[in-house]
Design an enzyme around this catalytic site. Structure first.
Site, PDB file in Angstrom:
ATOM      1  N   ARG A  37      62.630  66.373  64.051  1.00  0.00           N
ATOM      2  CA  ARG A  37      63.916  66.439  63.364  1.00  0.00           C
ATOM      3  C   ARG A  37      64.859  67.451  64.002  1.00  0.00           C
ATOM      4  O   ARG A  37      65.478  68.281  63.345  1.00  0.00           O
ATOM      5  CB  ARG A  37      63.739  66.760  61.881  1.00  0.00           C
ATOM      6  N   CYS A  38      64.938  67.395  65.319  1.00  0.00           N
ATOM      7  CA  CYS A  38      65.914  68.237  66.011  1.00  0.00           C
ATOM      8  C   CYS A  38      66.132  67.627  67.379  1.00  0.00           C
ATOM      9  O   CYS A  38      65.364  66.801  67.820  1.00  0.00           O
ATOM     10  CB  CYS A  38      65.429  69.674  66.152  1.00  0.00           C
TER      11      CYS A  38
END
Lengths: 284, 808
Positions: free
Chosen positions: B386-387
């Site tokens: 999630r980045c």
């Protein structure tokens, strides 16, 4: 996460259950809610060639609250415990503890009998029943017998229940005085990092009785008679609390796991017990 | 013709950009009607699953499949020896390394794939797995990357020459057999000089622990080889279906036109589903061997223990400043634990991802970054959970270094940030480590955030709490977590971003139907982001047809245009741009058709919401719906029939979303239990396409940030046993553990993006992790704490308190 092959039975009565147990010996296990046993089977950590489902047996789903005490059938779910108003009035610690077990989905399936019979040191009901000095009814081919909860647990997953016996009910006298079930856990659904069940009575400012049991701090639940004794006759001053905590710490034997090392668990056990005693005292 | 509805109503009817349109996906998801790969059932479909090693480092002495093959329903057991003639016992990784598909002589991490059991159903496969007898000879296990760089134990004999020399890796020279690469950015000597001469230098070492994306749906696939027509269809949980098609073609030799990759509904990815896994290769081989479809689906333990992990960065930093707090230089060294194979998912030229965004939101004139990648006996991976690529590590590093510097300077950390922010007028801003930030207005966002939470009031309350604690009146401390982050997303410009040589552009193809509805296909694939909702909104605003009349389709390589998929918040910055550009091509042709229909010159009509109007005579118009029909039924001189467009968008730059977060936390010193009282998140993701989806993304990203900061980890013991292989021990927060989030925003559009959007899916995670962590650390700052490592679970918080003497 697929269990080894097993035979599945769903007998209609206890006689059917007992004859299957007699036939298959320790190759057979009875299952109530299944929330401990099935994951173990799926992990292939429990080998159960013959699985006997108790759902159709009947006669084990009642809660009775009367003058002669409280009787909880083995198939009563945690959810039933929470919803039963008379039970909550007679023994409010049961609802307080059940609300801290797992999550609603699990509580709809998980039973009192399964929780106390499995012998998992992480389960909450065993310590709670020791605190309440409950009695477990075991039914086998030779009839039934009663075993006090405080004598039932021998080691992790090892209990006084024989392989051909079924735990059918939990009985207890309605507790008196104040109560608290205090539990620290990492998240919903987790076993306790430390949990304490406390029942306490008082006359004026003096403690007249105290019953204390701890969860998930040894390979069995720990009924700490000495911790309770340290409170009786005191006004629950700081010295008494410290003595009770020290006595409890002498009885538990936690091991390191992902929740933390032993020193942490022992410290938290002391904190949790102290909070439980204080809450129970305030309700007594 | 008199218009019956107002212009505002026409805008509303489109449900275009800026509208909180309800997610069109949710009707099926909320009714259990999603179509995930494990829902796929084909005639005669077989099931494959792995025999996995219990040892983290061992030689394979022998594999006996005899008893397994006797299990009714078990058809085959594949080992490396079976794959070797096909050249498929190893496969290339996205990071330029290679990885064993099935154990070739040894195993390098617990859970590594040793044999693939193919059976008529998953139950027979599970029984077969139990009966495959593998004899192992245990080898010394290394789980610490620093030990790996000193050890005589060679993990990867395949990467050492016969004469004992160490050949270069994909990213240059290697200095030890267990060393993968050294990657540098910035200027070493000037940075050292600045640090040596600085008035103030703060130093800190921090470990950003190993964790895992843990999507709700695990990884899996179904491979189906049609031996009659020679076509392979591969359904799977792929965040990048086209890239998977190309990889499968390259390693299998099957021509790419004979491979069709389909990503059905995907239940979350978070980076876990970017790479290629042995299960895909084995399923394809098994289907080729048996001529039947073969399904492989991970269980939860397989997913946590073997498919791509995230983080595992040991970071050491020095930050130099003047006595007044103006930062003059930053140095960072990372020892990166990549596990047994280098299977990081990064653009080729960035073996440490965009870690060189680690100067953060600050105007730091001089900086140097050095990253050493190392092999250990742990699972491979290193994806960006999630980045964008390693951006969470970078932002955690700088946001901790700022706090550490604030302590050294005895300054307020909010003020220290303020005086070092890149100023609005400095954009586009070229950072010391090379990136050109496209746009930002950090001071405005910061001031808005601090005002919203009454920052000064919080600090006053905290001071009172410390006094009460010291006086024995409370056992709870209060922490104020701050974080200001700048993300770098939207990879990326083809000139410097590729994966396996594939440029990281993306694409959109639009077909307008005669009746004024449309289908658009993209090279991305939604895993829950709501693409079918938001991309239709972009198009609605661009081409003037209602979003409800536009179908968005992704994930089928036979129909969708080529794209690099969805991860790193790249879908909106890249495919969203392609969508807008393709829409503009549609509009350009529509303008010519409208002009023809209105009998005026092309330049005499202009676009207005859902129509072209004659300039100066708005009562003369043709709606896009009318124009669409005309495109199919009128012979217009000089214009081809039909109304379609395709755009392949190569972004000129990354986009740089940013945000300001504040967390207020109460900590029980005696039990180590943290309680989040308040969380405020201001995000600036440029132009906002769907505010409701943005808010949902922020909630989700923050929740995963909470997880990582407060307990979620993949931990190993000294023997390389994974201690967190189930959801009992791997922390996945539920609604119970999640606080109420307050969301807010500013809007600073990207100047180079067609609609000014920057991407948002990962920002809250990037900004959230340091914010939660800083709150914990801040609570203990008055008692002498400088830094403690995540995850801040109960016992580690308790240990911090204990180490500071707070337990008496």
């Amino acid at each position: 996460m697929i269990p080894a092959a097993f035979e599945y039975y769903r007998p209609k009565d206890m006689a059917g259950v007992l004859s299957l147990l007699e036939e298959h010996g320790d190759d057979a296990r009875v299952m109530a809610g299944g929330h401990s046993l099935i994951p173990m089977m799926k992990l292939r950590m429990a080998d159960v060639p013959h699985l006997i489902d108790l759902q159709d047996v009947g006669g084990m789903s009642e809660i009775s609250v009367g003058a002669d005490g409280i009787r909880i059938g083995a198939m009563v779910t945690q959810s039933d415990i929470i919803d039963h108003e008379a039970l909550a009035a007679a023994a409010p610690i049961l609802r307080e503890a059940a609300l801290q077990i797992a999550d609603p989905q699990v509580r709809y399936m998980g039973t009192v009998g399964g929780n106390v019979a499995n012998g998992d040191p992480g389960n909450d009901m065993p310590g709670l029943m020791q605190c309440l000095d409950a009695t477990f009814t075991l039914v086998g081919a030779d009839g039934s017998r009663d075993v006090p909860a405080r004598d039932f647990y021998e080691a992790a997953y090892m209990t006084a229940r024989e392989d051909d016996e079924v735990l059918t009910a939990v009985s207890l006298a309605a507790p008196t005085g104040g109560y608290a079930y205090e539990k620290q856990k990492r998240k919903i659904g987790d076993y306790a990092t430390a949990a304490a069940a406390v029942q306490i009575t008082r006359e004026g400012d003096t403690c007249t009785s105290a019953s204390i049991a701890m969860t998930n701090l040894s390979d069995t639940p720990i009924f700490s008679e000495a911790a309770g004794a340290a409170l009786v006759g005191t006004a629950l001053d700081d010295g008494a609390l410290t003595a009770a905590s020290a006595a409890m710490l002498g009885d538990i034997d936690p091991t390191e796991d992902n929740r933390g090392p032993v020193a942490f668990k022992r410290h938290v056990a002391g904190v949790i017990l102290r909070r439980a005693i204080e809450r129970a005292w305030s309700r007594a | 013709m008199k218009d019956e509805i107002t212009r505002e109503e026409r805008v509303d009817n489109l449900k275009g950009m800026g509208c909180s349109r309800k997610r069109v996906e949710d009707a099926r998801f909320t009714q259990g009607k999603g179509n995930y790969v494990d829902d796929l059932k084909l005639d005669g479909m077989l099931f494959g699953d792995f025999v996995r090693t219990p040892y983290a480092h061992a030689r394979i002495v022998s594999i006996n499949t005899e008893e397994a093959l006797k299990v009714p329903g078990v058809l085959a057991v594949l080992t490396a020896a079976d794959l070797e003639p096909l050249g498929l016992h190893w496969m290339p990784t996205l990071a330029g390394d290679k990885q064993m598909v099935l154990a070739d002589g040894k195993v390098l991490f617990q859970g590594q794939e040793v044999a693939f059991v193919v059976a008529e159903d998953r139950f027979a496969a599970a029984d077969g797995i139990e009966l495959v007898e593998v004899e192992y000879e245990e080898l010394p296990v290394i789980v610490d990357p620093f030990e790996a760089l000193q050890s005589d134990v060679v993990l990867r004999e395949d990467l050492v020459a016969e004469d004992g020399s160490i050949p270069d890796g994909a990213h240059g020279p290697r200095k030890h057999p267990n060393h993968i690469f050294t990657w540098e950015a910035g200027d070493k000597e000037p940075t050292e000089q600045v640090i040596n001469e600085a008035e103030v230098v703060a130093e800190e070492s921090m470990y950003y622990h190993r964790t895992h994306p843990c999507p709700l749906e695990t990884c899996g696939c179904v491979a189906s080889m049609d031996k009659v027509n020679g076509k392979l269809t591969l359904w799977g949980t792929f965040q990048a279906p086209h890239a998977i098609r190309t990889v499968v073609s390259l390693i299998s030799g099957i021509e790419e036109h004979n491979i069709r990759v389909i990503s059905p509904d995907i239940g979350g990815g978070f980076g876990n589903k970017v790479g290629a896994y042995p299960g895909y290769v084995c399923s394809v081989v098994a289907s080729i061997v048996t001529g039947k479809p073969v399904k492989w689906i991970e269980d939860r333990m397989d997913n946590l223990m073997t498919t791509a992990f995230a983080r595992d960065y040991h970071m050491t930093g020095k930050i130099a400043a003047t006595k007044e707090g103006k930062i003059t230089g930053l140095q960072c060294h990372v020892t990166a634990d990549h596990g047994g194979f280098d299977a990081c998912a990064d653009p080729t030229k960035f073996p440490a991802g965009f870690m060189n965004i680690c100067t953060g939101s600050y105007d730091i004139p001089t900086a140097f970054l050095e990253v050493d990648g190392v092999y250990t006996n742990k699972a491979p991976g290193g994806v960006s959970y999630r980045c964008s690529f390693r951006v969470t590590e970078a932002v955690y590093f700088i946001e901790r270094m700022i706090e550490v510097l604030a302590i050294k300077l005895n300054m307020d950390a909010a003020e220290l940030r303020r005086i070092n922010f890149i100023r609005k007028e400095q954009f586009p801003y070229t950072a010391a480590l090379g990136w050109e930030y496209d746009s930002g207005d950090y001071h405005t966002a910061w001031d808005k955030a601090l005002k919203a939470v009454d920052y000064d009031g919080l600090r006053a309350e905290q001071a009172q709490r410390v006094e009460a604690f010291k006086a024995g009146k409370t056992r709870k401390l209060m922490g104020i977590g701050l974080s200001f982050f700048t993300e770098i997303v939207g990879a990326g410009p083809v000139k410097n971003c590729d994966i396996l040589g594939l440029g990281m552009f993306d694409s959109c193809e639009i077909r307008i139907h005669p009746t004024g509805s449309a289908i658009a296909r993209l090279g991305t694939i939604s895993q829950g982001q709501g693409h079918a909702t938001t991309f239709a909104q972009i198009l609605a605003s661009e081409i003037g047809l209602p979003a409800d009349s536009i179908t968005i389709e992704e994930g089928d390589t036979d129909t969708a245009p080529y794209g690099l998929g969805t991860y790193g918040s790249r879908s909106t910055p890249v495919a969203g741009a392609a969508t807008a550009m393709a829409g503009r091509k549609i509009r350009a042709k529509a303008q010519m058709i409208a002009a023809y229909l209105l009998e005026v010159h092309d330049n005499d009509v202009e676009f207005d919401v859902d129509r072209f109007v004659v300039k100066g005579a708005p009562e003369q118009f043709k709606t896009m719906k009318e124009i669409a029909f005309a495109a199919y039924n009128q012979a217009i001189p000089g214009i081809e029939p039909g109304l379609e467009a395709v755009s392949y968008y190569d972004p000129p730059n990354m986009t740089y979303p940013f945000g300001a977060y504040v967390c207020v936390m109460d900590i029980d010193v005696d039990t180590g239990v943290p309680e989040i009282r308040r969380f405020y998140a201001l995000d600036d993701c440029g132009t906002r396409i769907n505010p409701m989806i943005i808010e949902g993304q922020v909630h989700g990203g923050l929740t995963e940030a909470l997880a990582v900061a407060l307990g979620q980890e993949i931990a190993y013991d000294d023997m390389g046993n994974c201690k967190t292989g189930t959801l009992m021990d791997f922390f996945l927060p539920t609604a119970w553990e999640v606080p109420n989030y307050e969301t807010d925003f500013t809007v600073t559009p990207s100047p180079h993006h067609p609609i000014g959007a920057k991407g948002v899916g990962e920002s809250p995670h990037v900004g959230g992790v340091p914010c939660f962590s800083n709150a914990v650390q801040d609570a203990f700052r008055p008692f002498g704490n400088t830094h403690t490592n995540m995850p801040h679970d109960h016992w580690r918080i308790w240990k911090t308190a204990n180490d500071l003497g707070l337990h008496g």
